[in-house]
Design a protein around this motif. Structure first.
Motif, PDB file in Angstrom:
ATOM      1  N   TYR A 160       0.815  -1.214   0.000  1.00 19.01           N
ATOM      2  CA  TYR A 160       0.000   0.000   0.000  1.00 19.01           C
ATOM      3  C   TYR A 160       0.850   1.266   0.000  1.00 19.01           C
ATOM      4  CZ  TYR A 160      -4.221  -2.729   0.478  1.00 19.01           C
ATOM      5  OH  TYR A 160      -5.248  -3.605   0.229  1.00 19.01           O
ATOM      6  N   GLY A 161       2.147   1.120   0.214  1.00 13.78           N
ATOM      7  CA  GLY A 161       3.040   2.249   0.012  1.00 13.78           C
ATOM      8  C   GLY A 161       3.376   2.473  -1.452  1.00 13.78           C
ATOM      9  N   ARG A 162       2.878   1.611  -2.336  1.00 18.97           N
ATOM     10  CA  ARG A 162       3.150   1.712  -3.761  1.00 18.97           C
ATOM     11  C   ARG A 162       1.852   1.771  -4.579  1.00 18.97           C
ATOM     12  NH1 ARG A 162       8.311   0.197  -5.300  1.00 18.97           N
ATOM     13  NH2 ARG A 162       7.437  -0.303  -7.339  1.00 18.97           N
ATOM     14  N   THR A 163       0.746   2.150  -3.965  1.00 20.90           N
ATOM     15  CA  THR A 163      -0.536   2.239  -4.659  1.00 20.90           C
ATOM     16  C   THR A 163      -1.120   3.638  -4.494  1.00 20.90           C
ATOM     17  OG1 THR A 163      -1.717   1.455  -2.695  1.00 20.90           O
ATOM     18  CG2 THR A 163      -1.051  -0.204  -4.307  1.00 20.90           C
ATOM     19  N   SER A 164      -2.063   3.970  -5.356  1.00 17.72           N
ATOM     20  CA  SER A 164      -2.716   5.278  -5.279  1.00 17.72           C
ATOM     21  C   SER A 164      -3.968   5.180  -4.418  1.00 17.72           C
ATOM     22  CB  SER A 164      -3.073   5.779  -6.685  1.00 17.72           C
ATOM     23  OG  SER A 164      -3.869   4.827  -7.368  1.00 17.72           O
ATOM     24  N   LEU A 165      -3.756   4.869  -3.138  1.00 17.94           N
ATOM     25  CA  LEU A 165      -4.818   4.792  -2.142  1.00 17.94           C
ATOM     26  C   LEU A 165      -4.422   5.646  -0.944  1.00 17.94           C
ATOM     27  CD1 LEU A 165      -5.578   0.975  -2.290  1.00 17.94           C
ATOM     28  CD2 LEU A 165      -7.216   2.779  -2.809  1.00 17.94           C
ATOM     29  N   PRO A 166      -5.390   6.247  -0.235  1.00 17.04           N
ATOM     30  CA  PRO A 166      -5.044   7.177   0.853  1.00 17.04           C
ATOM     31  C   PRO A 166      -4.666   6.506   2.158  1.00 17.04           C
ATOM     32  CG  PRO A 166      -7.427   7.062   0.597  1.00 17.04           C
ATOM     33  CD  PRO A 166      -6.842   6.215  -0.504  1.00 17.04           C
ATOM     34  N   ASP A 167      -4.712   5.184   2.246  1.00 17.42           N
ATOM     35  CA  ASP A 167      -4.528   4.515   3.535  1.00 17.42           C
ATOM     36  C   ASP A 167      -3.119   4.682   4.098  1.00 17.42           C
ATOM     37  OD1 ASP A 167      -7.148   2.670   3.889  1.00 17.42           O
ATOM     38  OD2 ASP A 167      -6.608   2.829   1.790  1.00 17.42           O
ATOM     39  N   MET A 168      -2.087   4.685   3.249  1.00 18.89           N
ATOM     40  CA  MET A 168      -0.728   4.872   3.743  1.00 18.89           C
ATOM     41  C   MET A 168      -0.547   6.283   4.297  1.00 18.89           C
ATOM     42  SD  MET A 168       2.211   3.783   4.471  1.00 18.89           S
ATOM     43  CE  MET A 168       2.235   2.159   3.735  1.00 18.89           C
TER      44      MET A 168
END
Length: 583
Positions: free
Chosen positions: A157-165
């Protein structure tokens, strides 16, 4: 006699031979902060290696990138739009950052869409190192940083376009600021309120429960609830008023009722009766073992270790334990569940596991000898599995050829030499754990490279852009539309072409469009099965078609080689567009 040839020799002790002061200072910093420098290099490799190599189509979320694209095109940064409809499911922070990075090149790319998460991941790991270093050894801080960076879900998730990180990083920094304020200087409480404010702007009021719930549980166990009085609440009130002003301006634009409905749907409904992601209460008890790979086997022993430290009065481990338990219990209670919701728990769990491993490696006197022995055996098993993985990978990548076998043998010899050297210097257990960390870092790098290669083979968006440029020239010379495209395909096309193409709804509009565009070449993108259904209705021999196929998507381009100069048809198409815009 030959004349003597004299060469001017430079004095190595002269001022001109010395390196610049900047290099000297950098060397001194690296030497003094060697573990921090190594960890920085590891995190940059893990989170930036081929970050933009994958397209939006492979295991990623495209909606935030498309919202940022519409933000750049419209210039409206207050109201978020998706497909020309107001989007209120998530706060603005993450989309703002994507748009900020994308504004440099005026194009939302996979790299710019993932940069906020990658930077947040690196910042969270380095902040964890600095935080632990104030209350424990640098060695424990380094181990915690490596564990957190190489944990499967945290790394992904540090390499995706999601706000969770980004959300996780702000929660982590808020809790770190609280503990620093509680143990050292009260001025750190300002950071608690500031990062809570940013976390709410990233993913909503859930941040308040995670942050202040953890603080409340910790102070109750410490029997020191009076400490809440000195937590600089004045700064919290100022930031709360600022946030209220921002949302008041937002409500004036979108209306009060839609805003309240969104709050109810995204927060209250997800806890009680979610529309999506509904799972049983034991969901995380099952998924945690795979989500925290390769360090999952340490979790039961870390819980026992944390309980033991709490009974001994270790405030640092107790705080991390409260953080872990509160978030885990709350997420198990909530009915909406997803693996990425657990990310805010991982920094605290990494701290506990790192403390357990560090205590085991330096052979302290433990009340539970079996705990130390168990942790050592897990390290040995992981080291052996890691070496086998690294040796087997070359054979697999080179499809069992002699090159792969030779590379595997060289890898085995190198790893054996490194392990024996480390064993002589640090001991068997320390050398084994070093091999565990090395295997995890290299293993994730190989995985990302293989995924990037696979992405290039199945990527539709890149192939579409290349075909249009090759066959029709510059994209600016084409008027591109879509015919009855699905939302997923429409989003991919918009992001690939850096545009927001309009959709054509019926064949009459399609015929009118293909006979217009006096100044631009008309191009229509249509799914291949749909084109076969309407092919006979077009009945125009001047049209050209071209199929673009990947493993998952098949579309047909309909276009003309030359521009049309039919003013009547062009006017008819403009009338249709104006009528649609009016509606």
């Amino acid at each position: 006699m030959r004349p003597a040839i004299y060469e001017e020799k430079k004095n190595p002790f002269s001022i001109s031979a010395l390196p610049p002061m900047g290099i000297i200072q950098l060397r001194a910093f690296i030497k003094k902060h060697d573990l921090f420098s190594i960890l920085t290099g590891i995190t940059i490799f893990l989170f930036f290696f081929e970050l933009g190599g994958r397209s939006f189509e492979v295991r990623d979320t495209r909606r935030f990138a498309e919202i940022a694209l519409e933000m750049l095109q419209s210039g409206n940064w207050l109201i978020l739009y998706k497909h020309d409809e107001i989007y209120m499911n998530k706060p603005h922070m993450f989309m703002w950052l994507i748009a900020l990075f994308s504004s440099i090149g005026h194009h939302v790319t996979p790299l710019t869409a993932r940069l906020p998460s990658a930077i947040a991941g690196i910042a969270s790991i380095l902040a964890t190192f600095c935080f632990i270093g104030k209350f424990s050894s640098k060695r424990t801080a380094f181990i915690a940083g490596v564990i957190l960076a190489t944990t499967q879900r945290y790394f992904w998730y540090g390499r995706t376009s999601l706000p969770d990180m980004l959300f996780t990083t702000f929660i982590m920094l808020a809790l770190y600021s609280f503990y620093l304020g509680y143990k050292q200087k009260p001025v750190f409480y300002i950071g608690l309120h500031f990062f809570t404010f940013l976390a709410i702007l990233t993913k909503g009021p859930l941040a308040i429960i995670f942050i202040f719930g953890t603080i409340a549980v910790f102070l109750i166990l410490q029997r020191n609830l009076r400490a809440m009085k000195g937590m600089k609440w004045r700064w919290g009130i100022i930031l709360l008023l600022t946030m209220t002003g921002l949302y008041f301006a937002f409500i004036l634009k979108v209306g009060f009722e839609p805003f309240i409905a969104t709050i109810k749907r995204e927060f209250l409904t997800r806890v009680n009766s979610p529309i999506n992601h509904g799972e049983p209460f034991y969901y995380y008890l099952v998924t945690l073992w795979t989500d925290f790979l390769p360090w999952s086997l340490f979790i039961p022993f870390a819980v026992i270790f944390a309980y033991k430290k709490w009974r001994e009065g270790d405030d640092f481990i107790t705080f991390s334990f409260c953080w872990t338990i509160l978030i885990f219990v709350f997420l198990c209670t909530a009915k909406a569940k997803h693996t990425r919701y657990m990310l805010p728990l991982y920094p605290a769990l990494s701290i506990i596991i790192a403390s357990l491993i560090a205590n085991t490696l330096k052979r302290p006197v433990m009340n539970f000898l079996w705990l130390q022995v168990s942790v050592r055996w897990i390290i040995f098993v992981m080291a052996g599995a890691g070496v086998i993985l690294l040796v087997a990978v070359p054979v697999y990548l080179f499809t069992y050829s002699w090159i792969g076998i030779f590379t595997s043998l060289i890898t085995l010899l190198v790893l054996t030499g490194v392990f024996l050297s480390l064993r002589r210097k640090t001991g068997f257990a320390n050398a084994s754990f070093t091999m565990c960390m090395f295997a995890a870092i290299i293993g994730w790098g190989i995985y990302i490279h293989c995924l990037t290669v696979h992405s290039k083979e199945v990527t539709f968006g890149t192939k579409l852009t290349d075909v249009i440029k090759k066959e029709l020239g510059d994209l600016n010379g084409c008027d591109i539309r879509g015919y009855k495209l699905g939302e997923s395909l429409w989003t991919i096309i918009n992001l690939s072409l850096n545009a927001n193409i309009s959709l054509i709804k019926n064949t009459d509009e399609l015929k009118t469009f293909l006979n217009t565009s006096e100044y631009l070449l008309p191009v229509c993108i249509i799914e291949k099965n749909t084109f076969l259904d309407i092919k006979n209705n077009l009945a125009d021999t001047t049209l050209h078609t071209m199929d673009i196929c990947t493993k998952k998507r098949k579309v047909t381009l309909i276009f003309r080689r030359e521009r049309q100069t039919n003013p009547a048809a062009h006017q008819a198409w403009q009338d249709i567009e104006e009528e649609g815009n009016h509606r």
